[in-house]
Design an enzyme around this catalytic site. Sequence first.
Site, short mmCIF file in Angstrom:
data_model
loop_
_atom_site.label_atom_id
_atom_site.label_comp_id
_atom_site.label_asym_id
_atom_site.label_seq_id
_atom_site.Cartn_x
_atom_site.Cartn_y
_atom_site.Cartn_z
NE ARG A 33 -3.13 2.58 2.98
CZ ARG A 33 -2.75 3.40 3.96
NH1 ARG A 33 -1.71 3.09 4.73
NH2 ARG A 33 -3.39 4.54 4.18
NE ARG A 70 -5.93 17.07 6.56
CZ ARG A 70 -5.56 16.34 7.61
NH1 ARG A 70 -5.30 16.96 8.76
NH2 ARG A 70 -5.43 15.04 7.53
CE LYS A 215 -8.61 4.54 3.26
NZ LYS A 215 -7.45 5.44 3.44
CB THR A 273 -7.13 1.65 11.38
OG1 THR A 273 -7.58 2.13 10.12
CG2 THR A 273 -6.69 2.83 12.24
#
Length: 474
Positions: A33, A70, A215, A273
């Site tokens: 990845r 953000r 995802k 994760t």
Amino acid sequence: MERKTKIVATISDMRCDVGFIEKLFRAGMNVVRINSAHADIEGATRIVNNVRAVSEKIAILIDTKGPEIRTTKTDPKEGFAVQPGDEIAIRGGKETSSRDCIYVTDANIYEDVPVGASLLIDDGDIALEIVDKKEDRLVARVKNRGVIKSSKSVNVPNVSISLPSITERDEKFIRWAIDMNLDFIAHSFVRTKEDVLAVQRIIDEYNSPIKIISKIENQEGVNNIDEILEHTYGVMVARGDLGVEIPEEQIPIIQRTLVKKCVEYKKPVIIATQMLQSMISNPRPTRAEISDIANAIYQRTDAIMLSGETANGDYPVEAVETMDRVASEIEKDTKPIEDINMVRINNEITAQLSRSTVRACMNLPIKAVVIDTLSGRTGRYLSAFRGAKPVYAVCYRKHVMRELALSYGIFPEYQEPSFTHRNFLFNILTKLENNRILTKEDLIVVVGGDFGAAKGASFMEISNVLSLQHKYLG
């Protein structure tokens, strides 16, 4: 017997030399990845070239950064402190954030976010509640102390935000991935099928075989999983952002639900994760991490993923070896899935032959299953039943060989397509025998098709290796 659960390992351009990648491959890595959020095109290209130098069997997956919100740069640079009960304005724009107003990169945040919504900053470390809307700004009340810093993530749980499906940076990496003949694009923050289709339209421009992994990182993606699965090749359960958007106690339930859905749709699924987070700085995992890996395998995931453990950790090879050992051990305690809900199958005969093959392996002393495949469909269908016996797949396209590197229990090999059906079977059986994987007395199942790739599998045959070699040799 070889491990059936696949291992995805994240590689950084700061540590991607051929020797390092080879060590990970020998330890059990199946898929590399690349996280585009932490690499530029030059660095990513270096990773790809070095991976290809190690083995053409290793699949390569590129993560897009995805649409996100953000905070802007702050004044002062080190950020500013907030306390519970503080009220602060929030606006969309590029201006510098200060104690008077937090600016975020989503220009439409005022229109999208209602009064009463929660707003989480820096992976949920700081929680705010929207208490009012005035003119062109939101008014938020701080719920816990913390420091607001530059370029930190902003999440708004259970609120649909009108972000673009693909950012300019994402598109640049998608086109690069196609040019480099990568195998998978893992698109971040997939919310609806439109996010998948936006990526697919770019892929179609090039007539590329590269596959999309969606995802799932927020509630909207979970809610729309059925329509997403209709259009994606596979799914990554990205528990990091998912754990910010959704109460943590719900994550195990959602993980199990998503894995079950993917199995039913015959789509590969990756659990990601913090699976061995402690091994970033420690040579041994925690007991809880081992249980986390075991739980994912008991739920019947196709693949488990390492992130910082291999990208920048102190014990990357040991982390892969740990995953390999745990997966191999837990697989001994799992059983095939006999009664898959046959939703959304595109070849009924292949599906039924796959079910019959797995059942035959449960009732007879069969050592392995052997198939040949042009598109990988038969391999994916067999994989969905999570059979106890390994499936050796002869692939006539290298990208199909690498795609099946992500599917549970499938061990793909490339063979030149000039071979006839008889040639393929004789050659693979001889190779497996020479490698001491099979003996002439071993009983195996052959699943194949006589009517072309579009028709899929059309027969299954059960016999020992010697008899099949005699049959297909002459």
